[in-house]
Design a protein around this motif. Structure first.
Motif, PDB file in Angstrom:
ATOM      1  N   ARG A 312      -3.456  -4.777  -6.984  1.00  0.00           N
ATOM      2  CA  ARG A 312      -4.058  -6.095  -6.728  1.00  0.00           C
ATOM      3  C   ARG A 312      -4.062  -6.413  -5.234  1.00  0.00           C
ATOM      4  NH1 ARG A 312      -4.012 -11.153  -9.523  1.00  0.00           N
ATOM      5  NH2 ARG A 312      -5.299 -12.578  -8.281  1.00  0.00           N
ATOM      6  N   TRP A 313      -2.964  -6.083  -4.556  1.00  0.00           N
ATOM      7  CA  TRP A 313      -2.847  -6.377  -3.126  1.00  0.00           C
ATOM      8  C   TRP A 313      -2.402  -5.106  -2.398  1.00  0.00           C
ATOM      9  CZ3 TRP A 313      -0.359  -9.706  -6.722  1.00  0.00           C
ATOM     10  CH2 TRP A 313      -0.991 -10.933  -6.911  1.00  0.00           C
ATOM     11  N   LYS A 314      -3.311  -4.415  -1.796  1.00  0.00           N
ATOM     12  CA  LYS A 314      -2.987  -3.146  -1.127  1.00  0.00           C
ATOM     13  C   LYS A 314      -2.028  -3.350   0.029  1.00  0.00           C
ATOM     14  CE  LYS A 314      -7.115  -0.487  -2.348  1.00  0.00           C
ATOM     15  NZ  LYS A 314      -7.521  -1.385  -3.437  1.00  0.00           N
ATOM     16  N   ALA A 315      -1.991  -4.558   0.584  1.00  0.00           N
ATOM     17  CA  ALA A 315      -1.104  -4.838   1.719  1.00  0.00           C
ATOM     18  C   ALA A 315       0.334  -5.089   1.311  1.00  0.00           C
ATOM     19  CB  ALA A 315      -1.627  -6.046   2.503  1.00  0.00           C
ATOM     20  N   PHE A 316       0.592  -5.128   0.009  1.00  0.00           N
ATOM     21  CA  PHE A 316       1.953  -5.416  -0.470  1.00  0.00           C
ATOM     22  C   PHE A 316       2.818  -4.175  -0.191  1.00  0.00           C
ATOM     23  CE2 PHE A 316       3.748  -8.504  -3.793  1.00  0.00           C
ATOM     24  CZ  PHE A 316       5.019  -8.385  -3.277  1.00  0.00           C
ATOM     25  N   PRO A 317       3.807  -4.243   0.723  1.00  0.00           N
ATOM     26  CA  PRO A 317       4.626  -3.067   1.038  1.00  0.00           C
ATOM     27  C   PRO A 317       5.433  -2.605  -0.177  1.00  0.00           C
ATOM     28  CG  PRO A 317       4.925  -4.799   2.671  1.00  0.00           C
ATOM     29  CD  PRO A 317       4.195  -5.414   1.523  1.00  0.00           C
ATOM     30  N   ALA A 318       5.425  -1.317  -0.439  1.00  0.00           N
ATOM     31  CA  ALA A 318       6.200  -0.781  -1.560  1.00  0.00           C
ATOM     32  C   ALA A 318       7.682  -1.071  -1.393  1.00  0.00           C
ATOM     33  CB  ALA A 318       5.956   0.721  -1.690  1.00  0.00           C
ATOM     34  N   ALA A 319       8.156  -1.122  -0.139  1.00  0.00           N
ATOM     35  CA  ALA A 319       9.580  -1.390   0.110  1.00  0.00           C
ATOM     36  C   ALA A 319       9.978  -2.796  -0.315  1.00  0.00           C
ATOM     37  CB  ALA A 319       9.900  -1.193   1.593  1.00  0.00           C
ATOM     38  N   ASP A 320       9.000  -3.682  -0.459  1.00  0.00           N
ATOM     39  CA  ASP A 320       9.301  -5.050  -0.876  1.00  0.00           C
ATOM     40  C   ASP A 320       9.245  -5.228  -2.385  1.00  0.00           C
ATOM     41  OD1 ASP A 320       9.553  -5.568   1.772  1.00  0.00           O
ATOM     42  OD2 ASP A 320       7.787  -6.841   1.965  1.00  0.00           O
TER      43      ASP A 320
END
Length: 402
Positions: A312-320
């Motif tokens: 949904r949000w490509k900018a969402f960091p996987a680390a978060d």
């Protein structure tokens, strides 16, 4: 380290005495005393063998203070009989009054350190994650072996605490790896204390870090997910953009391939609402840093959350979006916590066996903590999950599924 550790022990209802054995008197200063104004210190107990002067109840901790006069103790005791036992003799009359007695030793391995090691039962070794500091550990270990052989056979290594660690610095990373590789066989390696100006700022304000910045990542890190003490909910007092600072959404949930899709969908809906309210994703450089973090104790649930949210949000960091153990996002304005377990057949043992699986995510939330789960089952399970839901009901707000 001694000041902060003493404070945390006192907060867990232990009786704690801190003894400043460093002529620099940093511990005394941090605990809000002016060393030069003290007429009686630990020096008098060592040299003149007077009763140990104790300043009582500084943030729940008692203190035996020091000042620069302590630097002359070595020369004064040079020819004294059984000089190595002077600190032990000073502590013995009051030892039964305390659960823990912590001694802050000087950086040098002179007589003051020998006195401390002779009186101690265990040694906790802070090591700055720099090569020269790590090399100096061998000398300390040799000293401990000699003390154990000649003066104090009960002395043992309680562990090593890497300090001033910056993961962006390659030397820090290499040194931490060397500490873990070479010292694990000798004692436990505790999580690295991050390099942060917050420690100096807290010391300047004469406060332990947990009072000065109680949701600092170092606090959450040392309150590790497996720490066996009860749940302690630390929540900010200011309101959030969703109203209260503690919210629990009641999602009945169901299982599908080791995930809880209902909670995943609920969290996607909540992230959408949070973004509409002005919160941001980690890669967005928009002050203030109102970023969002998503946690769950369960690996497969985290994978499902990552797949859904990053689609949904490509900018969402996987680390978060992470498990509690591996979360690298430090503090976030908002933490959403997916409990995953939702069935009456679940025993909730995993969540309740280690209260800091709940303490850690709550402590990472600067502004708003959101619990998503089957609140009925979480309460009926008892233990820490029940305490968390009850705390949110009393101090925050319970809402239906989003």
């Amino acid at each position: 380290l001694v000041y902060n550790l003493s404070y945390h022990l006192s907060q867990r209802h232990h009786r704690v005495l801190a003894i400043d054995m460093d002529p620099q008197a940093s511990l005394t200063t941090f605990m809000d005393f002016l060393p030069e104004d003290l007429s009686t210190t630990v020096y008098d107990a060592l040299v003149d063998q007077t009763p140990l002067l104790i300043q009582e109840d500084i943030d729940g901790v008692d203190l035996a203070p020091a000042n620069i006069q302590l630097s002359t103790a070595e020369s004064r005791l040079l020819n004294e009989f059984s000089r190595e036992d002077r600190l032990t003799a000073a502590i013995d009359p009051i030892a039964e009054e305390y659960d823990f007695i912590l001694m802050d030793c000087p950086p040098s391995l002179g007589l003051l350190s020998v006195l401390s090691l002779t009186a101690a039962t265990a040694v906790l070794v802070p090591i700055e994650t720099q090569f020269k500091a790590f090399e100096g550990t061998n000398l300390l270990l040799d000293t401990v072996r000699q003390i154990r052989r000649k003066l104090n056979p009960e002395l043992h290594i309680a562990g090593f605490v890497p300090t001033r660690y910056d993961a962006r610095n390659t030397q820090d990373v290499r040194t931490l790896g060397a500490i873990q590789a070479e010292l694990t066989a000798i004692g436990q390696i505790f999580p690295a204390v991050p390099r942060s100006t917050a420690f100096a700022d807290a010391a300047e304000q004469r406060q332990p870090l947990a009072k000065y910045a109680r949701r600092h990542p170092a606090i959450a890190q040392f309150c590790a997910p497996t720490y066996p003490e009860p749940l302690i909910v630390q929540s900010p007092e200011r309101p959030s953009r969703l109203g209260p600072n503690l919210i629990a959404y009641d999602v009945e949930g169901y299982y599908d391939h080791n995930t809880n899709p209902a909670e995943v969908a609920a969290i996607e809906t909540l992230v959408t609402e949070l973004l509409q309210q002005g919160y941001t994703l980690g890669n967005e450089l928009r002050p203030p840093p109102l970023t969002i973090g998503v946690l769950s104790p369960y690996y497969h649930q985290v994978q499902a959350l990552q797949q859904r949210l990053k689609k949904r949000w490509k900018a969402f960091p996987a680390a978060d979006i992470s498990t509690v153990h591996n979360f690298q996002g430090a503090e976030k304005a908002v933490i959403l916590f997916s409990a995953y377990q939702c069935s009456a057949d679940d025993d909730f043992w995993f969540l309740n066996r280690a209260p800091n699986l709940l303490n850690t995510p709550v402590s990472r939330a600067q502004e708003l903590f959101i619990l998503v789960g089957n609140l009925t089952q979480l309460e009926q399970a008892g233990g820490e999950t029940r305490r968390l839901v009850e705390h949110i009901r009393a101090q925050g707000e319970i809402r239906g599924a989003p």
